[in-house]
Motif scaffolding. Structure first.
Motif, PDB file in Angstrom:
ATOM      1  N   TYR A 145       6.604   1.124  12.660  1.00 33.95           N
ATOM      2  CA  TYR A 145       5.188   1.162  13.045  1.00 33.95           C
ATOM      3  C   TYR A 145       4.299   0.475  12.021  1.00 33.95           C
ATOM      4  CZ  TYR A 145       6.708   4.755  16.299  1.00 33.95           C
ATOM      5  OH  TYR A 145       7.357   5.417  17.304  1.00 33.95           O
ATOM      6  N   GLY A 146       3.177  -0.050  12.500  1.00 31.53           N
ATOM      7  CA  GLY A 146       2.073  -0.409  11.609  1.00 31.53           C
ATOM      8  C   GLY A 146       1.315   0.898  11.398  1.00 31.53           C
ATOM      9  N   ASN A 152       9.546   0.108   9.134  1.00 37.58           N
ATOM     10  CA  ASN A 152       9.548   1.557   9.389  1.00 37.58           C
ATOM     11  C   ASN A 152       9.096   1.867  10.821  1.00 37.58           C
ATOM     12  OD1 ASN A 152       6.837   1.056   9.215  1.00 37.58           O
ATOM     13  ND2 ASN A 152       6.496   2.275   7.369  1.00 37.58           N
ATOM     14  N   GLY A 159      -3.600  -3.092  -1.745  1.00 45.20           N
ATOM     15  CA  GLY A 159      -4.283  -2.480  -0.598  1.00 45.20           C
ATOM     16  C   GLY A 159      -4.466  -3.444   0.555  1.00 45.20           C
ATOM     17  N   VAL A 171      -2.920  -5.638   3.289  1.00 49.41           N
ATOM     18  CA  VAL A 171      -1.639  -5.831   3.986  1.00 49.41           C
ATOM     19  C   VAL A 171      -1.303  -7.323   3.965  1.00 49.41           C
ATOM     20  CG1 VAL A 171      -0.497  -5.719   6.228  1.00 49.41           C
ATOM     21  CG2 VAL A 171      -1.870  -3.784   5.426  1.00 49.41           C
ATOM     22  N   HIS A 213       0.781   7.801   8.911  1.00 50.93           N
ATOM     23  CA  HIS A 213       0.466   6.535   8.246  1.00 50.93           C
ATOM     24  C   HIS A 213      -0.253   6.755   6.915  1.00 50.93           C
ATOM     25  CE1 HIS A 213      -0.974   2.561   7.365  1.00 50.93           C
ATOM     26  NE2 HIS A 213      -2.210   3.030   7.356  1.00 50.93           N
ATOM     27  N   HIS A 236       0.843  -1.207   0.000  1.00 45.72           N
ATOM     28  CA  HIS A 236       0.000   0.000   0.000  1.00 45.72           C
ATOM     29  C   HIS A 236       0.880   1.259   0.000  1.00 45.72           C
ATOM     30  CE1 HIS A 236       0.988  -1.137   4.098  1.00 45.72           C
ATOM     31  NE2 HIS A 236       0.891   0.135   4.430  1.00 45.72           N
ATOM     32  N   ARG A 237       2.134   1.128   0.471  1.00 47.24           N
ATOM     33  CA  ARG A 237       3.058   2.276   0.508  1.00 47.24           C
ATOM     34  C   ARG A 237       4.043   2.085  -0.650  1.00 47.24           C
ATOM     35  NH1 ARG A 237       3.040   5.338   4.648  1.00 47.24           N
ATOM     36  NH2 ARG A 237       2.248   3.741   6.052  1.00 47.24           N
ATOM     37  N   GLY A 276       5.747  -4.791   4.935  1.00 53.27           N
ATOM     38  CA  GLY A 276       6.018  -3.978   6.122  1.00 53.27           C
ATOM     39  C   GLY A 276       6.199  -4.829   7.362  1.00 53.27           C
ATOM     40  N   ASP A 277       6.639  -4.181   8.440  1.00 55.05           N
ATOM     41  CA  ASP A 277       6.786  -4.887   9.720  1.00 55.05           C
ATOM     42  C   ASP A 277       5.432  -5.455  10.158  1.00 55.05           C
ATOM     43  OD1 ASP A 277       7.109  -1.737   9.907  1.00 55.05           O
ATOM     44  OD2 ASP A 277       5.686  -2.342  11.465  1.00 55.05           O
ATOM     45  N   GLY A 278       4.388  -4.653   9.999  1.00 59.02           N
ATOM     46  CA  GLY A 278       3.048  -5.102  10.404  1.00 59.02           C
ATOM     47  C   GLY A 278       2.621  -6.333   9.621  1.00 59.02           C
ATOM     48  N   ALA A 279       2.922  -6.344   8.328  1.00 59.17           N
ATOM     49  CA  ALA A 279       2.522  -7.461   7.467  1.00 59.17           C
ATOM     50  C   ALA A 279       3.171  -8.768   7.894  1.00 59.17           C
ATOM     51  CB  ALA A 279       2.882  -7.147   6.013  1.00 59.17           C
TER      52      ALA A 279
HETATM   53  C1  LIG Z   1      -5.496  -7.391   5.589  1.00 56.09           C
HETATM   54  C2  LIG Z   1      -5.473  -5.955   6.016  1.00 56.09           C
HETATM   55  N1  LIG Z   1      -5.564  -5.662   7.329  1.00 56.09           N
HETATM   56  C3  LIG Z   1      -5.557  -4.368   7.751  1.00 56.09           C
HETATM   57  C4  LIG Z   1      -5.474  -3.349   6.825  1.00 56.09           C
HETATM   58  C5  LIG Z   1      -5.419  -1.889   7.300  1.00 56.09           C
HETATM   59  N2  LIG Z   1      -4.048  -1.419   7.249  1.00 56.09           N
HETATM   60  C6  LIG Z   1      -3.605  -0.699   6.194  1.00 56.09           C
HETATM   61  S1  LIG Z   1      -1.977  -0.318   6.346  1.00 56.09           S
HETATM   62  C7  LIG Z   1      -1.853  -1.097   7.825  1.00 56.09           C
HETATM   63  C8  LIG Z   1      -0.547  -1.119   8.581  1.00 56.09           C
HETATM   64  C9  LIG Z   1       0.490  -1.929   7.890  1.00 56.09           C
HETATM   65  O1  LIG Z   1       1.709  -1.821   8.558  1.00 56.09           O
HETATM   66  P1  LIG Z   1       3.059  -2.250   7.895  1.00 56.09           P
HETATM   67  O2  LIG Z   1       2.907  -3.595   7.279  1.00 56.09           O
HETATM   68  O3  LIG Z   1       4.116  -2.087   8.908  1.00 56.09           O
HETATM   69  O4  LIG Z   1       3.230  -1.225   6.688  1.00 56.09           O
HETATM   70  P2  LIG Z   1       3.461   0.373   6.768  1.00 56.09           P
HETATM   71  O5  LIG Z   1       2.078   1.000   6.711  1.00 56.09           O
HETATM   72  O6  LIG Z   1       4.168   0.685   8.018  1.00 56.09           O
HETATM   73  O7  LIG Z   1       4.247   0.696   5.550  1.00 56.09           O
HETATM   74  C10 LIG Z   1      -3.079  -1.657   8.197  1.00 56.09           C
HETATM   75  C11 LIG Z   1      -3.311  -2.420   9.443  1.00 56.09           C
HETATM   76  C12 LIG Z   1      -5.386  -3.693   5.467  1.00 56.09           C
HETATM   77  N3  LIG Z   1      -5.293  -2.759   4.525  1.00 56.09           N
HETATM   78  N4  LIG Z   1      -5.369  -4.997   5.091  1.00 56.09           N
END
Ligand SMILES: Cc1ncc(C[n+]2csc(CCOP(=O)(O)OP(=O)(O)O)c2C)c(N)n1
Ligand SMILES: [Mg+2]
Length: 327
Positions: free
Chosen positions: A184-185, A182, A122, A124, A251, A73-74, A152-155
């Motif tokens: 943070y999520g 980065n 879009g 994650v 974010h 998404h980024r 990402g770290d969150g992913a």
């Molecule tokens: C499956 C899913 N869960 C939640 C979201 C909402 N969401 C969009 S970005 C994000 C954070 C992702 O964090 P990270 O992977 O660290 O990427 P960053 O935004 O830090 O680049 C979330 C939870 C989504 N788009 N898809």
């Protein structure tokens, strides 16, 4: 910052001025998007990668043209580094018919399959299975390309990460998982979201290499990812490379950034990946101050022109509404 003399041939042979230019293109692209989003001329949402330019540019710099990427998404920086046309990207964000998806996709749906960009996403964690599937195709058809999967770290806390890395490992697929940590999520700090210090440690669970690199040092990124890409191309299987970095902006569209301090932001701004590359190139005598300024100015101009291109392009009409619909 690593010294040029210590860098392997892949860095020595790279068009380093070109890398600096790409990083400036990304920086200015993101700043323009921010500006026109605030002015209400870009709709939907956007996730900006200001501050993360080195991880995108350094990772893609070690790929061959036939290699593929999946983005996130980024993803504007990944798209630019993989050769996307900034005019078509900007037009897409402005919702114009000259954009990559004729204005119907927006920020998170830019793909350029001919250039090996299998797309932003879009969802994650949505890129893991696409990248792994593409790597399986490469292996089964003996096509020799490597796939680089940004995430990402969150992913890395999504189930799809673990499924894809495990499968890629047992089948020794030519894929490199590049984590842009980065910190943070959306608002959750990494330290509160997982009990491991480094995401690269997770590689151990799948019996593959995991390496941490300085995500704000384009050469360190090139070395780490370059090694992993070579391994993948030689049939030795996947790796995880974790690039520690920081997103300077919020974010997405509205973010008061209450979850972090201004001091922390300043500390990371001091590690600006573009300034670091510029300084090394000047110190090493590979670039004069004037040339460096010219590269910056060229990038700025190209992005300003992309905004004009987008503004001058037509909006889709009501007749376009049902076009390009597959389901
Ligand atoms: C499956 C899913 N869960 C939640 C979201 C909402 N969401 C969009 S970005 C994000 C954070 C992702 O964090 P990270 O992977 O660290 O990427 P960053 O935004 O830090 O680049 C979330 C939870 C989504 N788009 N898809
Ligand atoms: Mg993150």
């Amino acid at each position: 910052m690593a010294q040029l003399v210590n860098l392997p041939p892949r860095v020595q042979e790279t068009d380093l001025k070109g890398l600096l230019k790409q990083m400036w293109l990304i920086r200015y692209f993101e700043e323009k998007v921010d500006e026109f989003f605030a002015k209400g001329m870009i709709h939907g949402t956007t996730h900006l990668a200001v501050g993360q330019e080195a991880s995108a540019v350094g990772s893609i710099a070690v790929l061959e043209g036939r290699d593929k990427i999946t983005s996130t998404h980024r993803g504007h920086g990944h798209c630019i580094a993989k050769g996307a046309e900034v005019n078509k990207m900007m037009a897409e964000l402005f919702g114009r018919t000259t954009g990559y998806c004729k204005g119907k996709g927006g920020s998170m749906h830019i793909a350029d399959v001919e250039k090996g960009n299998l797309g932003a996403n879009g969802i994650v964690g949505g890129g893991f299975s696409i990248a792994t599937g593409a790597a399986l195709t490469s292996k089964m058809r003996n096509e020799g390309y490597v796939v680089l999967c940004f995430f990402g770290d969150g992913a890395s806390n999504e189930g799809s990460f673990h499924e894809a890395v495990n499968l890629a490992s047992i089948w020794k697929l030519p894929v490199v998982f590049v984590c842009e940590n980065n910190q943070y999520g959306m608002s959750g700090p990494v330290k509160e979201m997982m009990n491991v210090e480094d995401i690269a440690q997770r590689a151990e669970a799948y019996g593959i290499p995991g390496k941490v690199v300085d995500g704000n040092d384009v050469f360190d990124v090139m070395n780490g990812v370059g090694e992993a890409v070579e391994r993948a191309r030689n049939g030795e299987g996947p790796s995880i490379v974790e690039a520690k970095t920081y997103r300077w902006k919020g974010h997405s569209k509205s973010d008061a950034k209450k979850y972090r301090t201004r001091e922390e932001e300043q500390e990371w701004r001091a590690k600006d990946p573009i300034a670091r590359l510029r300084d090394v190139l000047v110190q090493e005598g590979l670039l004069t101050e004037e040339e460096a300024d010219n590269i910056k100015a060229e990038a700025k101009k190209e992005i300003e022109e992309s905004v004009e291109f987008a503004k001058d392009s037509p909006m889709p009409t009501i007749d376009d509404l049902m076009e390009d619909i597959y389901a």
